[in-house]
Design an enzyme around this catalytic site. Structure first.
Site, PDB file in Angstrom:
ATOM      1  N   ILE A   1       0.933  -1.030   0.019  1.00 32.35           N
ATOM      2  CA  ILE A   1       0.092   0.018  -0.051  1.00 32.35           C
ATOM      3  C   ILE A   1       0.889   1.310   0.113  1.00 32.35           C
ATOM      4  O   ILE A   1       1.916   1.228   0.755  1.00 32.35           O
ATOM      5  CB  ILE A   1      -0.943  -0.087   1.026  1.00 32.35           C
ATOM      6  CG1 ILE A   1      -2.019  -1.174   1.142  1.00 32.35           C
ATOM      7  CG2 ILE A   1      -1.811   1.209   1.205  1.00 32.35           C
ATOM      8  CD1 ILE A   1      -2.592  -1.432   2.413  1.00 32.35           C
ATOM      9  N   GLU A   2       0.799   2.306  -0.946  1.00 37.30           N
ATOM     10  CA  GLU A   2       1.695   3.173  -1.040  1.00 37.30           C
ATOM     11  C   GLU A   2       1.469   4.211   0.041  1.00 37.30           C
ATOM     12  O   GLU A   2       0.240   4.340   0.650  1.00 37.30           O
ATOM     13  CB  GLU A   2       0.892   4.103  -2.375  1.00 37.30           C
ATOM     14  CG  GLU A   2       2.109   5.090  -2.768  1.00 37.30           C
ATOM     15  CD  GLU A   2       1.602   6.549  -1.988  1.00 37.30           C
ATOM     16  OE1 GLU A   2       2.579   7.037  -1.225  1.00 37.30           O
ATOM     17  OE2 GLU A   2       0.358   7.031  -2.087  1.00 37.30           O
ATOM     18  N   SER A   3       2.643   4.617   0.738  1.00 32.99           N
ATOM     19  CA  SER A   3       2.554   4.970   2.131  1.00 32.99           C
ATOM     20  C   SER A   3       1.932   6.127   2.335  1.00 32.99           C
ATOM     21  O   SER A   3       1.122   6.519   3.193  1.00 32.99           O
ATOM     22  CB  SER A   3       4.021   5.340   2.534  1.00 32.99           C
ATOM     23  OG  SER A   3       4.849   6.007   1.867  1.00 32.99           O
ATOM     24  N   LYS A   4       1.812   7.167   1.319  1.00 31.55           N
ATOM     25  CA  LYS A   4       1.157   8.417   1.522  1.00 31.55           C
ATOM     26  C   LYS A   4      -0.356   8.210   1.419  1.00 31.55           C
ATOM     27  O   LYS A   4      -1.008   8.826   2.228  1.00 31.55           O
ATOM     28  CB  LYS A   4       1.501   9.501   0.288  1.00 31.55           C
ATOM     29  CG  LYS A   4       0.969  10.750   0.700  1.00 31.55           C
ATOM     30  CD  LYS A   4       1.570  12.115  -0.161  1.00 31.55           C
ATOM     31  CE  LYS A   4       0.905  13.290   0.150  1.00 31.55           C
ATOM     32  NZ  LYS A   4       1.411  14.454  -0.631  1.00 31.55           N
TER      33      LYS A   4
ATOM     34  N   CYS B   1      13.737   7.033  -2.270  1.00 27.89           N
ATOM     35  CA  CYS B   1      12.245   6.771  -2.828  1.00 27.89           C
ATOM     36  C   CYS B   1      12.183   6.683  -4.461  1.00 27.89           C
ATOM     37  O   CYS B   1      12.878   7.637  -5.037  1.00 27.89           O
ATOM     38  CB  CYS B   1      11.386   7.832  -2.377  1.00 27.89           C
ATOM     39  SG  CYS B   1       9.503   7.946  -3.101  1.00 27.89           S
TER      40      CYS B   1
ATOM     41  N   ASP C   1      15.780   7.625   2.198  1.00 26.07           N
ATOM     42  CA  ASP C   1      15.071   7.034   3.217  1.00 26.07           C
ATOM     43  C   ASP C   1      16.219   6.233   4.126  1.00 26.07           C
ATOM     44  O   ASP C   1      17.036   5.408   3.634  1.00 26.07           O
ATOM     45  CB  ASP C   1      14.161   5.741   2.614  1.00 26.07           C
ATOM     46  CG  ASP C   1      13.057   6.132   1.974  1.00 26.07           C
ATOM     47  OD1 ASP C   1      12.360   6.953   2.545  1.00 26.07           O
ATOM     48  OD2 ASP C   1      12.819   5.633   0.809  1.00 26.07           O
TER      49      ASP C   1
ATOM     50  N   HIS D   1      10.835   0.371   0.353  1.00 20.90           N
ATOM     51  CA  HIS D   1      11.752  -0.160   1.530  1.00 20.90           C
ATOM     52  C   HIS D   1      11.664  -1.833   1.251  1.00 20.90           C
ATOM     53  O   HIS D   1      12.532  -2.600   1.256  1.00 20.90           O
ATOM     54  CB  HIS D   1      11.050  -0.006   2.768  1.00 20.90           C
ATOM     55  CG  HIS D   1      10.852   1.473   2.949  1.00 20.90           C
ATOM     56  ND1 HIS D   1      11.710   2.309   2.600  1.00 20.90           N
ATOM     57  CD2 HIS D   1      10.194   2.148   4.116  1.00 20.90           C
ATOM     58  CE1 HIS D   1      11.275   3.840   3.093  1.00 20.90           C
ATOM     59  NE2 HIS D   1      10.257   3.451   3.844  1.00 20.90           N
ATOM     60  N   GLU D   2      10.282  -2.382   0.814  1.00 14.81           N
ATOM     61  CA  GLU D   2      10.232  -3.680   0.654  1.00 14.81           C
ATOM     62  C   GLU D   2      11.008  -4.327  -0.313  1.00 14.81           C
ATOM     63  O   GLU D   2      11.623  -5.253  -0.369  1.00 14.81           O
ATOM     64  CB  GLU D   2       8.491  -3.947   0.593  1.00 14.81           C
ATOM     65  CG  GLU D   2       7.782  -3.651   1.159  1.00 14.81           C
ATOM     66  CD  GLU D   2       7.240  -2.115   1.261  1.00 14.81           C
ATOM     67  OE1 GLU D   2       5.992  -1.872   1.856  1.00 14.81           O
ATOM     68  OE2 GLU D   2       7.779  -1.241   0.679  1.00 14.81           O
TER      69      GLU D   2
ATOM     70  N   ARG E   1       8.397   8.366   8.410  1.00 11.56           N
ATOM     71  CA  ARG E   1       7.875   9.450   7.433  1.00 11.56           C
ATOM     72  C   ARG E   1       6.502   9.735   7.500  1.00 11.56           C
ATOM     73  O   ARG E   1       5.754   8.660   7.307  1.00 11.56           O
ATOM     74  CB  ARG E   1       8.381   9.286   5.997  1.00 11.56           C
ATOM     75  CG  ARG E   1       8.130  10.266   5.131  1.00 11.56           C
ATOM     76  CD  ARG E   1       8.545  10.061   3.701  1.00 11.56           C
ATOM     77  NE  ARG E   1      10.138  10.030   3.589  1.00 11.56           N
ATOM     78  CZ  ARG E   1      10.907   9.713   2.443  1.00 11.56           C
ATOM     79  NH1 ARG E   1      10.083   9.384   1.613  1.00 11.56           N
ATOM     80  NH2 ARG E   1      12.082   9.822   2.355  1.00 11.56           N
ATOM     81  N   GLY E   2       5.905  10.860   7.754  1.00  3.14           N
ATOM     82  CA  GLY E   2       4.656  11.129   7.776  1.00  3.14           C
ATOM     83  C   GLY E   2       4.038  10.554   8.835  1.00  3.14           C
ATOM     84  O   GLY E   2       2.809  10.111   8.729  1.00  3.14           O
TER      85      GLY E   2
END
Length: 279
Positions: free
Chosen positions: A82-85, A186, A193, A225-226, A254-255
């Site tokens: 799932i895209e982090s933002k 990123c 990161d 990251h993954e 982050r966020g």
């Protein structure tokens, strides 16, 4: 040759942010794991991605704001990350939402929505801050940069050819090593990161200086990251005869979210998920 992960299309990363005023599960954006795995040339991974959200809030039935920490366990077997933002925007959409069932209701909603987005069963745990307890600790393992302080690094894009077997040592070895100097970029924004990484290896001995140089070579690598953890796992698995291989990363927040991927030849879930010193 550098391993290049294609830039995902249509993400919220790098875009101006508008926070939803109401619960909005449609904000969640899946990204196929195959995007990173195709770049590696390997789709055989076991493990879990542990996400921790430190900014999660909703309203109780009387409108009083509630605060909690959330931990998510996303199996590596799910077809999508799932895209982090998008996860942050989704989490923020709870802020003006009344949940009469409290943390239990929030946990049920998160489990349902995130499982649907990832394409497989996601475990969600919501911990109200009044009862949440956590331990901050360093990553387990002997620190590679302390073991090899004079190592010279010249490669700053992923170079698995740096990896070497220990010469003149035992035929097999069992070690637990870590590093605090890992950095990648990123794939969408190019923002850095940072992470600490722990590696548990048993089998053909890996030269620690070569491993440190290899991990440092991610400094200009663009990957989620993954994907970075799976690249490390793949390169070690294909170059050494290892009976046990575990790679665990603790990326800095982050966020309001930190991401902690774990890949292993022996276990689908990490034995524990340290909250590393920078998290």
């Amino acid at each position: 040759m550098p391993v290049l992960m294609p830039e995902p299309e249509g993400t919220q990363l790098g875009r101006a942010t508008t926070y939803a005023e109401a619960y909005s599960p449609e904000l969640l954006q899946p990204i196929a794991r195959s995007l990173g795995r195709d770049a590696i040339g390997d789709h055989d991974f076991q493990g879990t991605d542990v996400w921790r959200l430190y900014e999660f809030s909703w309203l109780n039935a009387r409108g009083l704001p509630q605060a909690a920490q959330v931990e998510l366990h996303v199996p590596a077997s799910t077809p999508s990350i799932i895209e982090s933002k998008s996860l942050k925007l989704y989490a923020m959409s709870f802020a003006m939402t009344r949940l009469a069932g409290g943390a239990a209701e929030a946990e049920s909603i998160l489990t349902r929505d995130l499982s649907a987005a990832a394409g497989g069963p996601v475990k969600a745990a919501v911990h109200p801050l009044g009862t949440w307890k956590t331990l901050v600790e360093p990553m387990p393992g002997d620190l590679l940069e302390a073991m090899c302080p004079d190592v010279e690094v010249e490669d700053f894009e992923v170079n698995p050819e740096l990896l070497r077997r220990t010469e003149g040592g035992p035929r097999t070895a069992a070690v637990c090593w870590s590093t605090n100097v890992f950095r990648s970029l990123c794939p969408v924004t190019g923002q850095p990161d940072f992470a600490s990484i722990s590696l548990h290896l048993a089998g053909e001995p890996v030269d620690p200086a070569s491993l440190l140089k290899y991990l440092a070579s991610y400094r200009r690598h663009r990957g989620f990251h993954e994907q970075c953890v799976e690249q490390i796992f793949h390169d070690l698995r294909t170059r050494f005869d290892l009976k046990v291989l575990e790679v665990q990363a603790s990326f800095t927040r982050r966020g309001g979210i930190d991401i902690n991927p774990f890949r292993s030849t022996v276990s689908a879930e990490p034995h524990r998920v340290p909250r590393e010193l920078r998290q």
